[in-house]
Design an enzyme around this catalytic site. Sequence first.
Site, PDB file in Angstrom:
ATOM      1  N   GLY A  20     -13.844  -3.494   4.292  1.00  0.00           N
ATOM      2  CA  GLY A  20     -13.637  -4.069   5.455  1.00  0.00           C
ATOM      3  C   GLY A  20     -12.013  -4.982   5.256  1.00  0.00           C
TER       4      GLY A  20
ATOM      5  N   CYS B 189      -9.563   3.347   9.158  1.00  0.00           N
ATOM      6  CA  CYS B 189     -10.361   1.729   8.051  1.00  0.00           C
ATOM      7  C   CYS B 189     -11.965   2.238   9.223  1.00  0.00           C
ATOM      8  CB  CYS B 189      -9.864   0.878   8.240  1.00  0.00           C
ATOM      9  SG  CYS B 189     -11.236  -0.404   7.269  1.00  0.00           S
TER      10      CYS B 189
END
Lengths: 253, 304
Positions: free
Chosen positions: B72, B129
């Site tokens: 993350g 991402c």
Amino acid sequence: MLQGNCEILKREQLTETIFDVTVSAPEMAAKAKAGQFAQIRAEGFFLRRPISICEIDKAAGTLRFVFEVRGGGTEALSRLAVGEKMDLIAPLGNGFTLLPQGEVIVIGGGIGVPPMLGVALSYHGRAKAILGFRSRSAVILESDFIRTGQMPVVCTDDGSYGKAGVVTNALVEQIALRRPDLIAACGPEPMLRAVIEVARKEGIPCEVSLEQRMACGVGACLVCACRTVKNGEEHLRHVCKDGPVFPAEEVLL
Amino acid sequence: MNRLAVTVAGVTFRNPVITASGACGFGREYNHFYPLSRLGGISVKGMTLRPQEGNLPPRVAETPAGMLNSVGLQNPGVDAFLQDELPWLEKQDTRIIANVAGHTVEDCEEIARRIEGSAVDMIELNISCPNVKQGGAAFGTSCMAAAEVTAAVRRYTTKPLMVKLSPNVTSITEIARAVEAAGADAVSLINTLLGMRIDLRTRRPILRNNVGGLSGPAVFPIAVRMVWQVANAVKIPVVGMGGIATWQDAVEMMMAGASAVQVGAAAFSDPMAPVKIVDGLAEYCADQGIESISEIVGSVHPWE
């Protein structure tokens, strides 16, 4: 941190699931500190297995690993025979503080016991060990701890060997007998929580070794996060590089 | 004459092997194993405008021939990169690619603005991402959003701009064309593929984020296919990545159309993997009588 293919000099099975392997690794042993770990390559698996160093023999140039078979990777490691090579990256992580003087209590629970042997040995008689296991059949390394210069206190959850009950009962008794300058612990989270609570109440400095799923092992990939507090702020730090050993007051378990 | 030198979007790399963002931090750790000057370059950990803590652990799950991660984008933020990491990295004699991963278009613009005067050689705009709720793949899964953020960053930087694409889309070639039209100088692909593992005993996902990005040799054939498709769809150079672990993989990726390659998760098994790939490519060129590795880029002969 070094990488090398290290020859296995000795291999023993200690219990149904726990293996004891000593490898020749002179350069790694020269650098290693008690509480550090190695990333060991397991044939057929993508990620290495982080295994704590149990014993460092700088004179003999060896590292000893005592590990539990938990899945396919550690099973592959357990099958390696004397004379075969183990691909290691070591030493990794920070290790436990080694007090130049004073006394410590080292506490290990289950498969958290092996790294504490290295810690206790490096104190040359100034460390008292308390070792906790589920039952008699799980007890490991008791005779090795006698080499530390003090008899270890062995506890089993079911009372089938040594003292019955959890390590913190024995810890409270030991503190009353002889108050240590530091408590160092490795084991399952509930045990660590209980040890940290005793240390906090007694006002004794405490360090604990944490575990987390890892990938790189060297601080690059950031997957092995753990919750910590420093200067009143909560941060996710990394077991492989910032740890595995943390001051008790910095960990959130 | 350096047979391995490649030029991507005007930046010359001494060899086509770049360590992939997220796998090598800011380079300090792997510098213990080899000098970073052995690499073509390093794409640093994806950075946000402000420091970011990332997701709760566990953040990794092993898979057959690979792994899932759900870090993350934990990173110290662009200012810490410029102040604490870049001065050291500048001394390592390797090309520096800044991976930019803002939550919003404005964040990406501001990060690019702050990097503009620095020694960074290239920007890799991360629109892919899979582990963050804002930005990330939200930009990379729609042509319009991908083009918008690319055009915005384009206005704030004179540095070569590479856009890192997500494979978690219906048509990666459409996204590639969209960012090319919006001003990208190159594209890099693939970011990780979204995946999941479940612990049978607890019935919980292994990852605390439930899902995460798959990388490692498991994804390599998908990456080769996507690089080939994108290289045939755009005129700008393509940097290929996804599961590259050996020099043969690097050659295959270049034959598919990659001008350079990035190596990520392979370093977790073998920290020396990127350097072994460089050495393998040098031997391959010598053996094959290849004067410049760029000769093999896109040299696959597809069946009719």
